[in-house]
Motif scaffolding. Structure first.
Motif, PDB file in Angstrom:
ATOM      1  N   ASP A  36     -11.094  -2.661   7.310  1.00  0.00           N
ATOM      2  CA  ASP A  36     -10.932  -3.067   8.707  1.00  0.00           C
ATOM      3  C   ASP A  36      -9.576  -3.721   8.961  1.00  0.00           C
ATOM      4  OD1 ASP A  36     -13.400  -2.089   9.372  1.00  0.00           O
ATOM      5  OD2 ASP A  36     -14.435  -3.988   9.060  1.00  0.00           O
ATOM      6  N   LYS A  37      -9.089  -4.483   7.994  1.00  0.00           N
ATOM      7  CA  LYS A  37      -7.811  -5.152   8.152  1.00  0.00           C
ATOM      8  C   LYS A  37      -6.772  -4.474   7.273  1.00  0.00           C
ATOM      9  CE  LYS A  37      -9.832  -9.664   9.242  1.00  0.00           C
ATOM     10  NZ  LYS A  37      -9.916 -11.100   8.862  1.00  0.00           N
ATOM     11  N   GLY A  38      -5.564  -4.400   7.758  1.00  0.00           N
ATOM     12  CA  GLY A  38      -4.497  -3.757   7.001  1.00  0.00           C
ATOM     13  C   GLY A  38      -3.448  -3.234   7.952  1.00  0.00           C
ATOM     14  N   TYR A  39      -2.427  -2.607   7.397  1.00  0.00           N
ATOM     15  CA  TYR A  39      -1.339  -2.081   8.204  1.00  0.00           C
ATOM     16  C   TYR A  39      -1.810  -0.931   9.090  1.00  0.00           C
ATOM     17  CZ  TYR A  39       1.655  -4.611   4.891  1.00  0.00           C
ATOM     18  OH  TYR A  39       2.242  -5.574   4.111  1.00  0.00           O
ATOM     19  N   ALA A  40      -1.165  -0.817  10.255  1.00  0.00           N
ATOM     20  CA  ALA A  40      -1.389   0.304  11.163  1.00  0.00           C
ATOM     21  C   ALA A  40      -0.099   1.115  11.250  1.00  0.00           C
ATOM     22  CB  ALA A  40      -1.799  -0.205  12.543  1.00  0.00           C
ATOM     23  N   ILE A  41      -0.210   2.327  11.743  1.00  0.00           N
ATOM     24  CA  ILE A  41       0.967   3.177  11.907  1.00  0.00           C
ATOM     25  C   ILE A  41       2.013   2.447  12.755  1.00  0.00           C
ATOM     26  CG2 ILE A  41       1.842   5.361  12.803  1.00  0.00           C
ATOM     27  CD1 ILE A  41       0.070   5.671  10.336  1.00  0.00           C
ATOM     28  N   GLY A  42       3.252   2.449  12.257  1.00  0.00           N
ATOM     29  CA  GLY A  42       4.342   1.779  12.972  1.00  0.00           C
ATOM     30  C   GLY A  42       4.595   0.360  12.514  1.00  0.00           C
ATOM     31  N   ASP A  43       3.693  -0.191  11.704  1.00  0.00           N
ATOM     32  CA  ASP A  43       3.882  -1.560  11.207  1.00  0.00           C
ATOM     33  C   ASP A  43       4.972  -1.615  10.148  1.00  0.00           C
ATOM     34  OD1 ASP A  43       1.894  -2.528  12.825  1.00  0.00           O
ATOM     35  OD2 ASP A  43       0.427  -2.861  11.213  1.00  0.00           O
ATOM     36  N   VAL A  44       5.602  -2.774  10.061  1.00  0.00           N
ATOM     37  CA  VAL A  44       6.539  -3.040   8.968  1.00  0.00           C
ATOM     38  C   VAL A  44       5.726  -3.436   7.743  1.00  0.00           C
ATOM     39  CG1 VAL A  44       8.416  -4.516   8.136  1.00  0.00           C
ATOM     40  CG2 VAL A  44       8.368  -3.785  10.536  1.00  0.00           C
ATOM     41  N   VAL A  45       5.950  -2.736   6.639  1.00  0.00           N
ATOM     42  CA  VAL A  45       5.217  -2.995   5.404  1.00  0.00           C
ATOM     43  C   VAL A  45       5.985  -3.996   4.550  1.00  0.00           C
ATOM     44  CG1 VAL A  45       4.395  -1.962   3.252  1.00  0.00           C
ATOM     45  CG2 VAL A  45       4.135  -0.734   5.417  1.00  0.00           C
ATOM     46  N   ALA A  46       5.343  -5.080   4.183  1.00  0.00           N
ATOM     47  CA  ALA A  46       5.987  -6.083   3.336  1.00  0.00           C
ATOM     48  C   ALA A  46       6.201  -5.524   1.933  1.00  0.00           C
ATOM     49  CB  ALA A  46       5.124  -7.332   3.267  1.00  0.00           C
ATOM     50  N   ASP A  47       7.334  -5.832   1.345  1.00  0.00           N
ATOM     51  CA  ASP A  47       7.616  -5.366  -0.010  1.00  0.00           C
ATOM     52  C   ASP A  47       6.695  -6.064  -0.999  1.00  0.00           C
ATOM     53  OD1 ASP A  47       8.771  -3.901  -2.014  1.00  0.00           O
ATOM     54  OD2 ASP A  47      10.788  -4.725  -1.770  1.00  0.00           O
ATOM     55  N   PHE A  48       6.532  -5.460  -2.136  1.00  0.00           N
ATOM     56  CA  PHE A  48       5.703  -6.015  -3.199  1.00  0.00           C
ATOM     57  C   PHE A  48       6.461  -5.891  -4.511  1.00  0.00           C
ATOM     58  CE2 PHE A  48       4.448  -1.697  -1.989  1.00  0.00           C
ATOM     59  CZ  PHE A  48       4.790  -0.986  -3.133  1.00  0.00           C
ATOM     60  N   LYS A  49       6.035  -6.625  -5.494  1.00  0.00           N
ATOM     61  CA  LYS A  49       6.659  -6.565  -6.814  1.00  0.00           C
ATOM     62  C   LYS A  49       5.537  -6.554  -7.841  1.00  0.00           C
ATOM     63  CE  LYS A  49      10.826  -8.360  -9.053  1.00  0.00           C
ATOM     64  NZ  LYS A  49      11.698  -7.308  -8.499  1.00  0.00           N
ATOM     65  N   LEU A  50       5.300  -5.389  -8.432  1.00  0.00           N
ATOM     66  CA  LEU A  50       4.167  -5.205  -9.327  1.00  0.00           C
ATOM     67  C   LEU A  50       4.617  -4.691 -10.692  1.00  0.00           C
ATOM     68  CD1 LEU A  50       1.755  -3.430  -6.809  1.00  0.00           C
ATOM     69  CD2 LEU A  50       1.761  -5.853  -7.444  1.00  0.00           C
ATOM     70  N   LYS A  51       3.842  -5.027 -11.705  1.00  0.00           N
ATOM     71  CA  LYS A  51       4.169  -4.636 -13.076  1.00  0.00           C
ATOM     72  C   LYS A  51       3.847  -3.171 -13.301  1.00  0.00           C
ATOM     73  CE  LYS A  51       3.420  -6.138 -17.873  1.00  0.00           C
ATOM     74  NZ  LYS A  51       2.640  -7.080 -18.729  1.00  0.00           N
ATOM     75  N   SER A  52       4.833  -2.441 -13.819  1.00  0.00           N
ATOM     76  CA  SER A  52       4.639  -1.020 -14.098  1.00  0.00           C
ATOM     77  C   SER A  52       4.245  -0.830 -15.560  1.00  0.00           C
ATOM     78  CB  SER A  52       5.919  -0.235 -13.808  1.00  0.00           C
ATOM     79  OG  SER A  52       6.864  -0.413 -14.845  1.00  0.00           O
ATOM     80  N   THR A  53       3.807   0.377 -15.881  1.00  0.00           N
ATOM     81  CA  THR A  53       3.392   0.678 -17.249  1.00  0.00           C
ATOM     82  C   THR A  53       4.570   0.628 -18.221  1.00  0.00           C
ATOM     83  OG1 THR A  53       3.590   3.041 -16.709  1.00  0.00           O
ATOM     84  CG2 THR A  53       1.388   2.050 -16.592  1.00  0.00           C
ATOM     85  N   SER A  54       5.781   0.604 -17.685  1.00  0.00           N
ATOM     86  CA  SER A  54       6.972   0.459 -18.544  1.00  0.00           C
ATOM     87  C   SER A  54       7.171  -0.989 -18.970  1.00  0.00           C
ATOM     88  CB  SER A  54       8.220   0.939 -17.798  1.00  0.00           C
ATOM     89  OG  SER A  54       8.530   0.044 -16.731  1.00  0.00           O
ATOM     90  N   GLY A  55       6.440  -1.900 -18.324  1.00  0.00           N
ATOM     91  CA  GLY A  55       6.591  -3.327 -18.617  1.00  0.00           C
ATOM     92  C   GLY A  55       7.498  -4.032 -17.621  1.00  0.00           C
ATOM     93  N   LYS A  56       8.214  -3.242 -16.808  1.00  0.00           N
ATOM     94  CA  LYS A  56       9.106  -3.814 -15.812  1.00  0.00           C
ATOM     95  C   LYS A  56       8.366  -4.011 -14.487  1.00  0.00           C
ATOM     96  CE  LYS A  56      13.253  -1.604 -17.751  1.00  0.00           C
ATOM     97  NZ  LYS A  56      14.399  -0.689 -17.465  1.00  0.00           N
ATOM     98  N   TYR A  57       8.904  -4.925 -13.665  1.00  0.00           N
ATOM     99  CA  TYR A  57       8.339  -5.138 -12.341  1.00  0.00           C
ATOM    100  C   TYR A  57       9.105  -4.278 -11.331  1.00  0.00           C
ATOM    101  CZ  TYR A  57       5.274  -8.841 -13.898  1.00  0.00           C
ATOM    102  OH  TYR A  57       4.269  -9.538 -14.536  1.00  0.00           O
ATOM    103  N   VAL A  58       8.368  -3.635 -10.452  1.00  0.00           N
ATOM    104  CA  VAL A  58       8.952  -2.674  -9.515  1.00  0.00           C
ATOM    105  C   VAL A  58       8.652  -3.087  -8.082  1.00  0.00           C
ATOM    106  CG1 VAL A  58       8.858  -0.269  -8.710  1.00  0.00           C
ATOM    107  CG2 VAL A  58       8.785  -0.771 -11.165  1.00  0.00           C
ATOM    108  N   SER A  59       9.656  -2.949  -7.223  1.00  0.00           N
ATOM    109  CA  SER A  59       9.469  -3.179  -5.790  1.00  0.00           C
ATOM    110  C   SER A  59      10.092  -2.022  -5.027  1.00  0.00           C
ATOM    111  CB  SER A  59      10.114  -4.504  -5.361  1.00  0.00           C
ATOM    112  OG  SER A  59      11.529  -4.407  -5.400  1.00  0.00           O
ATOM    113  N   MET A  60       9.780  -1.891  -3.744  1.00  0.00           N
ATOM    114  CA  MET A  60      10.360  -0.818  -2.940  1.00  0.00           C
ATOM    115  C   MET A  60      11.867  -1.004  -2.772  1.00  0.00           C
ATOM    116  SD  MET A  60       7.513   0.050   0.006  1.00  0.00           S
ATOM    117  CE  MET A  60       7.443  -1.612   0.703  1.00  0.00           C
ATOM    118  N   ALA A  61      12.311  -2.251  -2.733  1.00  0.00           N
ATOM    119  CA  ALA A  61      13.738  -2.525  -2.521  1.00  0.00           C
ATOM    120  C   ALA A  61      14.592  -2.167  -3.725  1.00  0.00           C
ATOM    121  CB  ALA A  61      13.928  -3.997  -2.164  1.00  0.00           C
ATOM    122  N   ASP A  62      13.971  -1.948  -4.875  1.00  0.00           N
ATOM    123  CA  ASP A  62      14.732  -1.652  -6.095  1.00  0.00           C
ATOM    124  C   ASP A  62      15.550  -0.372  -5.977  1.00  0.00           C
ATOM    125  OD1 ASP A  62      13.754  -3.909  -7.344  1.00  0.00           O
ATOM    126  OD2 ASP A  62      12.152  -2.845  -8.407  1.00  0.00           O
TER     127      ASP A  62
END
Length: 217
Positions: A36-62
């Motif tokens: 019910d809650k979450g982004y809608a079409i046209g919304d600005v999506v906040a960046d995230f920083k999550l651990k990848s299987t490589s061991g590094k942290y990845v974000s969209m801004a990378d």
């Protein structure tokens, strides 16, 4: 023997009916596969920083060359995610070099399914040769922010300046079971339109998949 068969048939019929009803209610427990809650079409999506299987942290801004992303919430154990695995890989092969790489995120609580543990994520990424980043949403905050409730579910975002704008929410295509029988390629069409400078037609579709396994509050 005939009488016995006649007695058994109603039992099987009732069993199939109950399974069908439970399946139906499972899909009606959320709104078209989206919380019910979450982004809608046209919304600005906040960046995230999550651990990848490589061991590094990845974000969209990378990735400064990215024009956007195909963000897929998926996991190891879900049969729907498994059915789409090769198609997710194909999307990355087709669009990563054009500026729309796949970012796959596993939001599941590994205590619910050990198969979804970080170690098993690493194992499957290596065994399958994932070309995309496979990230663990350990806190599940990213999945909640997007409003994801099922795996797999897809969110296509377009980069505009330093912001990421949500352009598409939903499924990958219209046939989970048989990739050769697909008639509508929702994600492929959405990204192709964005690359051509066109608006996304049909920017929301129903997500069919396994319910995300949330941690106890």
């Amino acid at each position: 023997m005939k009488k016995l068969t006649q007695k058994i048939k109603p039992i099987y019929t009732l069993g199939f009916l109950l399974i069908g009803l439970s399946f139906l209610f499972a899909f009606k427990s959320d709104k078209n596969g989206v919380a019910d809650k979450g982004y809608a079409i046209g919304d600005v999506v906040a960046d995230f920083k999550l651990k990848s299987t490589s061991g590094k942290y990845v974000s969209m801004a990378d990735n400064r060359l990215a024009k956007g992303y195909i963000i897929v919430f998926m996991c190891n154990h879900c049969p729907f995610s498994k059915a789409y695995e090769s198609r997710i890989m194909a999307l990355d092969r087709k669009f990563a070099y054009l500026g729309y790489p796949v970012l796959a995120i596993n939001p599941n609580d590994p205590n619910a399914y050990e198969e979804d543990s970080f170690e098993n994520m690493q194992a499957i990424a290596k065994a399958k040769g994932y070309s995309f980043s496979y990230l663990q949403d350990e806190s599940q905050a990213t999945a909640r922010a997007f409003g994801a409730s099922r795996t797999p579910s897809v969110y296509v975002v377009k980069k505009e300046g330093d912001k990421f704008i949500l352009q598409y929410i939903g499924g990958i295509d219209d046939n989970t079971q048989d990739p050769n029988s697909v008639t509508k390629r929702y994600v492929e069409d959405a990204v192709s339109n964005l690359l051509a400078g066109k608006p996304v037609v049909g920017n929301f579709t129903k997500t069919v998949g396994c319910a995300i396994k949330w941690k106890d509050a």
